[in-house]
Enzyme design. Structure first.
Site, PDB file in Angstrom:
ATOM      1  CD  GLU A 113     -19.892   2.301 -12.137  1.00 54.13           C
ATOM      2  OE1 GLU A 113     -19.615   1.087 -12.068  1.00 54.13           O
ATOM      3  OE2 GLU A 113     -19.027   3.187 -12.034  1.00 54.13           O
ATOM      4  CG  ASP A 116     -14.503   5.249 -19.523  1.00 50.21           C
ATOM      5  OD1 ASP A 116     -15.278   5.354 -18.557  1.00 50.21           O
ATOM      6  OD2 ASP A 116     -13.280   5.455 -19.439  1.00 50.21           O
TER       7      ASP A 116
END
EC number: 3.4.24.71
Length: 765
Positions: A603, A666
């Site tokens: 995030e 990611d």
């Protein structure tokens, strides 16, 4: 715009990121031919024992003696190991109950028959996949689903408690709403009549009977305003991307029922889906009073209109540059752009009782689309427009009607996702509906029953460690100039984190105020849903003249997910995800950093992906990069895009452009979390290893990360994910990320040329 970690299901305003029972986990594997199952070994042992006790041959007695001697030697070794363990002050193996349990779970998820350098996803998840066939009614099954099922079971227990007695009216509304959804007999008794009455109230539907031929604007206002459907376009109130301290009206493309434009445009490949969709449209039309022949023809015309909408709908992979699609204008300018309808009349109705004028600012995402929609409306027959508008209302409300409508939908879902919704227990459907309607009141019950306040403090500490690791890596980027680097560091420092739940949900008066005006009855589920649509429209209108709240959440506390919101430069981690396997306080730090730590890093990295990087530290969309650094960034992200575009699922390639932001997050999230773990080790020293798994703690970090993404999915659902989801499929979230990680390749010793090490690493952050 909000960015979420993993897609969990369809629909909703958020991009949803969007789980196995104890029985499934405990089920033995099916033995391969020529091998022996645990049951076979046990049966053989029992047979030999009975013969030993019955015959007592000399050979058997000798063998028995040898066996006893070996057992004694083994016991001696165990005692010696125990003495050595207690004499060893470092106690290098963790033998707590928690460590033994998690070691067992990790071991049963592994596939030791596969080399980690050949296929790390299969190595990490092969055992889990064997033990977790798709549950009935599910098109996919993973850690997120399993955890959400657990959360739902807790909520079911709380809402069905016969001694339920809350001081909060919002919490009492939550129970009434849930119970109204469970009243299947009442829902069956009403049948289709509630929706028929609603259609008559709006002015009728050409499919089922008489209709008012001169009321396009009135029907549009009712369908899109009062009942919050989204025909042709969607209108909402949210923070202005270029002035994030103020809310503004925003208009974007919408209007398709199927998950993606691809289903409409690639008609040969999706013939079964389009046929099933038309069958569904016809069946619902007839359930509401239409005649077979005329209903199918009229719904075919609606489908053709949706196909025309699909033709002008801009693909998601072409909408990633918000600077290009953001257009601020006045309502008067919007009227000139799309003159087929009265925008001032429509928006004034939608945002009543606010007073709007021609000069009211509006942000339009996709001016070409709206212009073409206006032209499409002008050249379409009024009867087809009416049928399309009411169809949007029908598809939004039929889930609140009797079983015939659910059965009709099931046939379409089976074609679209390869699953049967009817297998889902009614209570689970009702928990999901309650979460959609009164999610924060439901969250209040969930948090008070389950959430450990210490988890919030620990999570805040982990975020600080991961932020520090990200910023340290930022300082070593050779492609970024100093001015941009400093601005990026300031943005990382300014990221605001919210963990667990918003404080207001534990204050009954504040919680009640949030849902004040929403009427909920235990007797009518359909009316409760209509009241919800009307209430949400009023809430939207109330937001326009207020500044965005820094502490407003876009996700409920029980949700198993997380997100980054660029206009607030904030990351949010609900209580629902702060649980095993993402986080457990008495598990090795390697697993916590590999689980929730990577989620946090993911995030945080969204603030610097191809979309998040366009926003500054204040959450405003503006250019703050130096040209040289921006060009270098694009070169590095092009490597990621090309890499993921080579992956295939069932012969179908991934869209590396569509998934670019999530792939960047990611990769960056894994690196930040691993660097934070190394920093933790430097400060606290090496931690104990898990017993029996045969992995160092550094290797355990990567296995823990991979096992978060263990997943099974139907082919139909896999296809749907490829054309709609901004995330890569679970398998490639593991393989793609780890094949770019120097730390992973080093700790597992993967040589250049092995499947996990191509020799070319893509790295952005």
């Amino acid at each position: 715009m909000s960015v979420a970690l993993q897609e969990l299901g369809g629909g909703g305003n958020m991009v949803e990121y969007k789980r196995a029972t104890l029985r499934d986990e405990d089920a033995p594997e099916t033995p391969v031919e020529g091998g022996a199952s645990p049951d076979a070994v046990e049966a053989g042992f029992r047979k030999r024992t009975s013969r030993l006790l019955g015959l007592h041959t000399q050979l058997e007695l000798v063998l028995a003696g040898v066996s006893l001697l070996l057992a004694a030697l083994l016991l001696g070794c165990l005692v010696a190991l125990g003495v050595q363990y207690h004499r060893d002050p470092s106690h290098s193996t963790c033998l707590t109950e928690a460590c033994i349990r998690v070691a067992g779970k990790i071991l049963e998820s592994l596939d030791r028959g596969v080399s980690p350098c050949e296929d790390f996803y299969q190595f990490s998840c092969g055992g889990w996949i064997r033990r977790n066939p798709l549950p009935d009614g599910r098109s996919r099954w993973n850690t997120f689903n399993s955890l959400w099922d657990q959360n739902q079971a807790i909520l079911k227990h709380l809402l069905e408690n016969t001694t339920f007695n809350s001081s909060s009216e919002a919490e009492r509304k939550t129970q009434r709403f849930y119970l109204s959804c469970l009243q299947v007999e009442r829902i069956e008794e009403l049948g289709a009549q509630p929706l028929r009455d609603l259609i008559d109230k709006i002015g009728g539907w050409n499919v089922t009977g008489p209709w008012d031929q001169d009321n396009f604007m009135e029907v549009l206002k009712a369908v899109a305003g009062t009942y919050r459907a989204t025909p042709f376009f969607t209108v909402y109130v949210s923070a202005d991307s270029k002035s994030s301290n103020s809310n503004i009206i925003q208009v974007d493309q919408s209007g398709l029922f199927l998950p993606s434009r691809d289903y409409y445009l690639n008609r040969t490949a999706n013939e079964k889906v389009l046929t099933a969709y038309l069958d569904y449209m016809e069946e619902l039309g007839m359930l509401l009073g239409g005649q077979p022949t005329s209903t199918r023809e009229q719904m075919r015309q609606v489908l053709e209109l949706e196909i025309q909408l699909a033709n002008i709908t801009v693909p998601q992979d072409q909408r990633r540059d918000e600077e290009k699609i953001y257009h601020k204008m006045s309502i008067a300018e919007l009227q000139a752009l799309a003159p087929s309808m009265d925008w001032l009349e429509f928006l004034s109705f939608l945002l009543s009782p606010l007073e709007l004028g021609d000069s009211e600012p509006v942000v339009v995402y996709g001016t070409d689309y709206l212009q073409q929609v206006s032209e499409l409306i002008n050249r379409t027959e009024p009867s087809v427009l009416n049928n399309y508008l009411i169809w949007n209302l029908v598809q939004k409300t039929t889930s609140s009607l009797d079983h015939r409508f659910e059965s009709a939908q099931e046939k379409l879902l089976e074609t679209l996702y390869g699953t049967k919704k009817s297998c889902t227990p009614r209570w689970q459907t009702c928990i999901s509906n309650t979460d959609d309607a009164l999610g924060f009141a439901l969250g209040s019950l969930f948090v008070k029953a389950t959430f450990d306040r210490q988890s919030k403090e620990i999570a805040e500490g982990m975020i600080s460690e991961i932020r520090a690791a990200f910023e340290e890596a930022l300082g070593h980027l050779v492609w970024m100039d100093e001015k941009t680097r400093q601005a990026a560091k300031e943005k990382a420092d300014a990221i605001y984190d919210m963990i667990g739940f918003p404080d207001f949900i534990l204050e009954p008066k504040e919680l009640d105020d949030v849902y004040d005006g929403y009427e909920v009855s235990e007797d009518s589920f359909f009316q409760n849903m209509l009241n919800l649509y009307n209430f949400s429209a009023k809430v939207m209108a109330d937001q326009l003249r207020k500044p965005p709240s820094r502490d407003q959440w876009s996700m409920t506390p029980q949700t198993v997910n997380a997100y980054y919101l660029p206009t607030k430069n904030e990351i949010v981690f609900p209580a629902g995800i702060l649980q095993a396997p993402f986080y457990t306080c008495n598990h090795p730090k390697a697993l916590n950093f590999g689980g929730i730590g990577v989620v946090m890093g993911h995030e945080l990295t969204h603030a610097f992906d191809d979309q998040g990087r366009e926003y500054d530290k204040e959450g405003n969309l503006r250019p703050w990069w130096q040209n040289e650094s921006l060009a270098a960034f694009r070169n590095h992200t092009a490597c990621i895009e090309e890499q993921y575009s080579q992956y295939q699922v069932n012969g179908e390639k991934l869209n590396g452009r569509q998934t670019l932001g999530e792939n960047i997050a990611d990769n960056g999230g894994l690196k930040a979390a691993y660097n934070a773990y190394k920093a933790w080790l430097r400060k606290h020293g090496e931690e104990q290893q898990l017993p029996a798994v045969g992995l160092t703690n550094h290797q355990l970090f990567f296995v823990g990360f991979a096992q978060v993404w263990c997943s099974v999915r139907t082919p139909e659902s896999s296809h749907e994910g490829l054309v709609t989801d901004p995330h890569s499929p679970a398998r490639f979230r593991v393989l793609g990320t780890l094949s770019n990680s120097r730390d992973f390749l080093r700790h597992f010793g993967c040589p250049v040329g092995s499947p996990m090490n191509s020799g070319q690493l893509c790295e952005v952050w």
